[in-house]
Motif scaffolding. Structure first.
Motif, mmCIF file in Angstrom:
data_model
loop_
_atom_site.group_PDB
_atom_site.id
_atom_site.type_symbol
_atom_site.label_atom_id
_atom_site.label_comp_id
_atom_site.label_asym_id
_atom_site.label_seq_id
_atom_site.Cartn_x
_atom_site.Cartn_y
_atom_site.Cartn_z
ATOM 1 N N ARG A 42 10.491 -76.805 -26.471
ATOM 2 C CA ARG A 42 10.275 -75.351 -26.636
ATOM 3 C C ARG A 42 11.393 -74.571 -25.946
ATOM 4 N NH1 ARG A 42 7.145 -74.285 -29.781
ATOM 5 N NH2 ARG A 42 4.986 -74.097 -29.037
ATOM 6 N N ASN A 81 -0.498 -71.639 -27.335
ATOM 7 C CA ASN A 81 -0.254 -72.772 -28.232
ATOM 8 C C ASN A 81 -1.136 -73.943 -27.831
ATOM 9 O OD1 ASN A 81 3.054 -73.848 -26.982
ATOM 10 N ND2 ASN A 81 1.244 -73.346 -25.836
ATOM 11 N N ARG A 106 1.607 -77.371 -31.474
ATOM 12 C CA ARG A 106 2.561 -76.428 -30.835
ATOM 13 C C ARG A 106 3.879 -76.301 -31.613
ATOM 14 N NH1 ARG A 106 3.089 -81.309 -28.506
ATOM 15 N NH2 ARG A 106 5.186 -82.020 -27.916
ATOM 16 N N GLU A 131 2.507 -73.867 -34.968
ATOM 17 C CA GLU A 131 1.912 -72.516 -34.874
ATOM 18 C C GLU A 131 1.775 -72.101 -33.418
ATOM 19 O OE1 GLU A 131 -2.030 -72.664 -36.568
ATOM 20 O OE2 GLU A 131 -2.809 -73.907 -34.943
ATOM 21 N N VAL A 132 1.913 -70.800 -33.190
ATOM 22 C CA VAL A 132 1.637 -70.192 -31.880
ATOM 23 C C VAL A 132 0.963 -68.865 -32.166
ATOM 24 C CG1 VAL A 132 3.659 -71.256 -30.745
ATOM 25 C CG2 VAL A 132 3.857 -68.940 -31.706
ATOM 26 N N TRP A 158 -0.615 -64.459 -35.377
ATOM 27 C CA TRP A 158 -0.257 -65.887 -35.491
ATOM 28 C C TRP A 158 1.137 -66.015 -36.096
ATOM 29 C CZ3 TRP A 158 -2.634 -70.058 -33.485
ATOM 30 C CH2 TRP A 158 -3.948 -69.900 -33.027
ATOM 31 N N ARG A 162 3.462 -69.008 -37.791
ATOM 32 C CA ARG A 162 3.353 -70.391 -38.279
ATOM 33 C C ARG A 162 4.587 -70.763 -39.091
ATOM 34 N NH1 ARG A 162 -2.223 -68.544 -38.947
ATOM 35 N NH2 ARG A 162 -3.596 -69.858 -37.657
#
Ligand SMILES: CC(C)(COP(=O)(O)O)[C@@H](O)C(=O)NCCC(=O)N[C@@H](CSSC[C@H](N)C(=O)O)C(=O)O
Length: 350
Positions: A71, A290, A295, A298-299, A309, A311
């Protein structure tokens, strides 16, 4: 009168030793932030990777927090591409921007190379008609464009000093360095952005209870706490909660910056309520929620206006996977620019 929270937070920094790297990191951060402040360039402090909680001073065993650093490392590349300077506070040896494309575990670098001998032996070789005086190492033709693109972005970040890499390992080294950086970044005012993607420990072993040497499996203290050594193989670990530093970050360390935290859950039914609880408790700008299992796909953005959202699109045959950070980072930057705009027009609300 200090509150219990402040006492525990102040007590934490008074009783835990700062990392030996702090003086060097302070000097590096100071010149990096001054450079970009003078260039009026926005700076993001991006945290990445998991913090550890040592069980011994001479650490053999530790409790780790899950995070590969994907991330953070991926987000850093997208912030750089949008003109931000990046202070990358990351777990030592976790994934880094750019080199993450060729890490030890995926896309092993050596698979992209071939040894060029005589022409015709290897279609990845050099120009026609030449013959290598000695075998040379070349990048296989099919990988050259992708690697060239990564190489150029990496070189630009280095040559323009846009990326500062600061490693941490323990939760204590993370918190001391985060506090130092936040104080250094105060000169940036609202041009500073905090993107807290690191997986930070919630519990730790206070120095007063920390073993000096490796805990021996044969003499684990008995569970009745009488100090005698038990014969059992159990290890009972007594941890204290890590102070909730986010509140101090928002209220004192970085009062004018935009602060974005990530909330990690595994139970879908808890995610939204935990994000809202974090926002209510710390009064920062945005919580990105998330789930461990989804993770990368989508968050959810949770702020005072509500939730949204984000995605990745469903993949069609042969399509490249979309990195969700390519959607997250522009959305965060939009919110940062909107906040700057509001503050320029005199709106002081967060
Ligand atoms: C770690 C991941 C899931 C990324 O995974 P990789 O791509 O494999 O690196 C990241 O997206 C994330 O949720 N990061 C935040 C995780 C985290 O620990 N968040 C804390 C909030 S910030 S830690 C602050 C402290 N607990 C406090 O409340 O003050 C939490 O969920 O509680």
């Amino acid at each position: 009168m200090a509150t219990t929270h402040e006492l525990s937070e102040t007590h934490y920094f008074e009783t835990n030793p700062p990392p030996s790297t702090l003086p060097e990191h302070t000097a590096l951060a100071n010149s990096f932030i001054k450079l970009h402040h003078s260039a009026s360039r926005p700076v993001v402090l991006l945290t990445s990777g998991g913090t550890t909680v040592p069980l011994e001073n001479q650490t053999v065993r530790f409790i780790d927090n899950f995070s590969a650093g994907t991330r953070g490392a991926t987000s850093a590349e997208y912030f750089l591409s949008q003109g931000y300077a990046v202070v990358f506070l990351h777990r030592q040896f976790s994934l880094l921007p750019f080199s993450r494309h060729y890490s030890h575990s995926t896309n092993c670098f050596l698979d992209f190379l071939s040894e060029w001998g005589r022409i015709g032996e290897d279609d990845e070789g050099g120009k026609d008609g030449e013959q290598a005086a000695t075998p040379d190492v070349v990048v296989k033709a099919r990988y050259r464009q992708q690697m060239l693109s990564v190489l150029r972005k990496y070189r630009k970040a280095k040559e323009q000093n846009l990326l500062l890499l600061l490693p941490f390992t323990t939760v204590t080294s993370y918190l001391f360095t985060l506090k130092m950086l936040a104080c250094q970044m105060q000169c940036l005012g609202n041009e500073a952005l905090f993107y807290l993607a690191a997986a930070v420990s919630d519990f730790f072993v206070p120095p007063s209870r920390m073993a000096e040497h490796k805990i021996q499996s044969g003499d684990i203290p008995s569970t009745d706490g009488d100090g005698s050594t038990g014969g059992g193989k159990k290890l009972v670990v007594d941890l204290d909660p890590v102070p909730k530093f986010l509140k101090r970050l928002v209220e004192q360390w970085a009062p004018r910056a935009m602060i974005v935290s990530f909330k990690l859950e595994t139970d879908p039914s808890m995610l939204l309520s935990k994000c809202r609880q974090s926002l209510d408790r710390y009064s920062h700008h945005l919580v990105i929620g998330n789930l461990l299992s989804t993770r990368k796909r989508e968050v959810v953005f949770v702020d005072r206006k509500g939730l949204e959202w984000i995605r990745t699109p469903e993949l069609r045959d042969g399509e490249e996977e979309v990195e969700i950070e390519s959607l997250i980072v522009p959305a965060v930057i939009r919110k940062h620019q909107e906040l700057l705009q509001r503050q320029r027009s005199g709106d002081t609300n967060r």
